[in-house]
Motif scaffolding. Structure first.
Motif, PDB file in Angstrom:
ATOM      1  N   VAL A   1       0.852  -1.182   0.000  1.00 17.22           N
ATOM      2  CA  VAL A   1       0.000   0.000   0.000  1.00 17.22           C
ATOM      3  C   VAL A   1       0.891   1.236   0.000  1.00 17.22           C
ATOM      4  O   VAL A   1       1.725   1.395   0.905  1.00 17.22           O
ATOM      5  CB  VAL A   1      -0.929   0.009   1.227  1.00 17.22           C
ATOM      6  CG1 VAL A   1      -1.785   1.274   1.237  1.00 17.22           C
ATOM      7  CG2 VAL A   1      -1.809  -1.233   1.230  1.00 17.22           C
ATOM      8  N   PRO A   2       0.730   2.107  -0.990  1.00 16.59           N
ATOM      9  CA  PRO A   2       1.586   3.307  -1.031  1.00 16.59           C
ATOM     10  C   PRO A   2       1.321   4.212   0.168  1.00 16.59           C
ATOM     11  O   PRO A   2       0.189   4.608   0.436  1.00 16.59           O
ATOM     12  CB  PRO A   2       1.168   4.001  -2.342  1.00 16.59           C
ATOM     13  CG  PRO A   2       0.487   2.934  -3.143  1.00 16.59           C
ATOM     14  CD  PRO A   2      -0.169   2.031  -2.148  1.00 16.59           C
ATOM     15  N   LEU A   3       2.372   4.512   0.925  1.00 14.50           N
ATOM     16  CA  LEU A   3       2.283   5.369   2.097  1.00 14.50           C
ATOM     17  C   LEU A   3       3.191   6.575   1.931  1.00 14.50           C
ATOM     18  O   LEU A   3       4.148   6.541   1.153  1.00 14.50           O
ATOM     19  CB  LEU A   3       2.692   4.599   3.357  1.00 14.50           C
ATOM     20  CG  LEU A   3       1.733   3.541   3.885  1.00 14.50           C
ATOM     21  CD1 LEU A   3       2.372   2.825   5.072  1.00 14.50           C
ATOM     22  CD2 LEU A   3       0.414   4.159   4.301  1.00 14.50           C
ATOM     23  N   PRO A   4       2.914   7.644   2.675  1.00 11.69           N
ATOM     24  CA  PRO A   4       3.827   8.795   2.634  1.00 11.69           C
ATOM     25  C   PRO A   4       5.205   8.394   3.133  1.00 11.69           C
ATOM     26  O   PRO A   4       5.344   7.535   4.004  1.00 11.69           O
ATOM     27  CB  PRO A   4       3.153   9.802   3.582  1.00 11.69           C
ATOM     28  CG  PRO A   4       1.737   9.351   3.703  1.00 11.69           C
ATOM     29  CD  PRO A   4       1.753   7.872   3.534  1.00 11.69           C
ATOM     30  N   GLN A   5       6.238   9.013   2.592  1.00 17.63           N
ATOM     31  CA  GLN A   5       7.594   8.757   3.042  1.00 17.63           C
ATOM     32  C   GLN A   5       7.764   9.287   4.458  1.00 17.63           C
ATOM     33  O   GLN A   5       7.466  10.450   4.731  1.00 17.63           O
ATOM     34  CB  GLN A   5       8.607   9.436   2.116  1.00 17.63           C
ATOM     35  CG  GLN A   5       8.653   8.838   0.737  1.00 17.63           C
ATOM     36  CD  GLN A   5       9.101   7.377   0.764  1.00 17.63           C
ATOM     37  OE1 GLN A   5       9.980   7.000   1.536  1.00 17.63           O
ATOM     38  NE2 GLN A   5       8.492   6.554  -0.081  1.00 17.63           N
ATOM     39  N   PRO A   6       8.181   8.430   5.415  1.00 16.54           N
ATOM     40  CA  PRO A   6       8.284   8.889   6.804  1.00 16.54           C
ATOM     41  C   PRO A   6       9.370   9.935   6.987  1.00 16.54           C
ATOM     42  O   PRO A   6      10.431   9.877   6.367  1.00 16.54           O
ATOM     43  CB  PRO A   6       8.635   7.601   7.569  1.00 16.54           C
ATOM     44  CG  PRO A   6       9.294   6.729   6.553  1.00 16.54           C
ATOM     45  CD  PRO A   6       8.631   7.045   5.243  1.00 16.54           C
ATOM     46  N   SER A   7       9.059  10.901   7.829  1.00 18.48           N
ATOM     47  CA  SER A   7      10.041  11.911   8.225  1.00 18.48           C
ATOM     48  C   SER A   7       9.733  12.325   9.649  1.00 18.48           C
ATOM     49  O   SER A   7       8.609  12.172  10.126  1.00 18.48           O
ATOM     50  CB  SER A   7      10.001  13.125   7.295  1.00 18.48           C
ATOM     51  OG  SER A   7       8.770  13.808   7.439  1.00 18.48           O
TER      52      SER A   7
END
Length: 467
Positions: free
Chosen positions: A9-15
């Motif tokens: 599932v495409p997720l936002p890139q963690p930061s």
């Protein structure tokens, strides 16, 4: 031939600033709403979840801190054609008090569904106070831990610091505008810690040490025999296994005397329960603990805790204990009768279970159950397999007969599993180390179309086209 279709599932890139890592997931099947809890205790809400659409920008971001969350359905009157409204509740500490933030799924014509803060909450008790822009403040100490459990029109809140369980009813505000009315239906003063809370199919189930305590929800909110009363009922805890609790009742139908400012008021008086806890309003079902042999050849029973309770159907619940074993709880009624009785059986130990996922569905003949060891594997079996195994064991006179539970499928994950949720009888979401994976099981495409709920067909991978 069984086909397994898996996708990330495409997720936002963690930061560290905008999108911390995801630590747990919640799913509401009727609206396909997904809630992600992040490592900084903030939450992201996604209505109409589609695993093939990147989750880059959450339509609703709930800021930290948060201690617990749950979905809640508001069932409309039978005369209303409107579908059930979907609420999302979040608990947080606020100046040592308990803050409840309420969000409502808006589904307007020709507009994208989205969650928004509930603009107005009518509270009917002095210990509940709504502050616009903040939420509902409960006059109780938040402490180290709070647990929320929601169902249809009711939710429960447990605070470890006060060792109490509050049961609330929620109803749409007659004035419109998206507001709701919140009323405390019962306060349960526990004599021992509660490790899990479940509200489902008319039952309130508290996971305790060495067992679970079951309440009929209607009995709690309406009083004896299902009648509407405004009394308080007390049952003093005896401290031993199956001891009682103190219960305070009020009118759970949100039907009381209207006072100034449109607030509902319910008078409360005290009525004492019998100390033997046999009035039918609740029952304690003990779990069988493991026995350890000592040097003196005596056996000592190890304490176990019911850390998770999940509904399978109207009469079946699965209990996960602190030793990694699963128990099947069968109740005698649907929660609306007077007497509540139950029995529990320990299932065969396939692994040391760390997490359990099941999507309760009364329309399905055999619900799918998923268990994980918290490492890299997920095992799948069905409720029908459990019933068949129990029937075979019960039909044998030998008490030492081993119950066999067949595992239908096994999934292996390259990432260590943090959490998982069931989407349907043959699909599951698995949260790894910050990544979410979707898995489908099916034999043929026609079988998949016939077995999946119609509302979940859009979750199919794009490579599948209808013939």
């Amino acid at each position: 031939m069984v086909v397994v279709q898996g996708s990330k599932v495409p997720l936002p890139q963690p930061s560290s600033l905008s999108h911390p890592n995801t630590t747990s997931i919640l799913f509401e099947p009727s609206s396909l709403s997904l809630a992600l809890t992040h490592s900084d205790s903030s939450l992201s809400l996604y209505p109409s979840f589609n695993p093939h659409t990147p989750l880059t920008h959450p339509q609703t971001l709930i800021p930290s801190p948060s201690s617990s969350s749950t979905f809640l359905l508001l069932q409309q009157p039978h005369s209303s054609p409107a579908p059930a409204a979907v609420l999302f509740l979040v608990s947080s500490p606020h100046r040592s008090r308990i803050l409840l933030r309420l969000y409502r799924l808006r589904r307007r014509h020709r507009e994208t569904p989205s969650f928004a803060r509930v603009p107005r909450v009518l509270c009917s008790h002095k210990d509940l106070r709504f502050q616009p822009g903040l939420g509902v403040l409960l006059d109780a100490n938040h402490g180290a831990a709070v647990k929320l459990a929601g169902s249809v029109n009711y939710f429960a809140l447990y605070a470890l610091s006060s060792n109490k369980v509050w049961v609330f009813a929620v109803k749409d505000d007659d004035g419109g505008g998206g507001g709701v009315r919140l009323m405390r239906c019962a306060v349960i003063e526990c004599g021992r810690p509660v490790f899990s809370v479940s509200v489902a199919f008319g039952f309130l189930i508290l996971g305790e040490e060495d067992g679970v305590r079951v309440f009929g929800l209607r009995r709690l909110v309406k009083g004896r025999g299902g009648k509407r009363v405004g009394n308080s009922k007390h049952l003093r805890n005896g401290g031993g296994r199956g001891g009682g609790l103190e219960v305070v009742n009020c009118n759970g139908d949100l039907e009381g005397k209207m006072e100034r400012h449109g607030v509902v008021a319910v008078k409360q008086t005290n009525v004492k329960f019998k100390p033997d806890n046999r009035d039918g309003g609740s029952c304690f079902v003990a779990l069988k603990g493991n026995e350890v042999k000592t040097k003196s050849a005596t056996k000592v029973s190890m304490s176990i805790k019911a850390i998770s309770v999940q509904a399978v159907s109207q009469r079946m619940f699965l209990i996960l204990d602190s030793h990694g074993d699963i128990h099947l709880l069968c109740l005698s009624n649907s929660g609306i009768g007077v007497d509540i009785t139950g029995n529990v059986r320990q299932l065969p130990r396939i692994m040391k279970v760390q997490s359990l996922a099941v999507l309760p569905d009364v329309s399905n003949m055999s619900q799918t159950i998923w268990i994980s060891d918290g490492c890299h594997s997920v095992h799948m079996f069905t409720a029908m397999d459990i019933e068949n195994a129990l029937n075979e064991t019960d039909g044998n006179d030998c008490k030492e007969k081993i119950m066999h539970l067949p595992v239908i499928r096994v999934l292996f994950s390259s990432e260590k599993i943090q959490d998982m949720i069931s989407l349907s009888a043959n699909s599951i979401l698995i949260l790894g180390q910050g990544n979410i994976y979707l898995f489908f099981f099916f034999y043929t495409f026609d079988f998949l179309l016939n077995s999946m709920p119609r509302t979940l067909l859009h979750l199919l991978p794009p490579s599948f086209d209808k013939p």
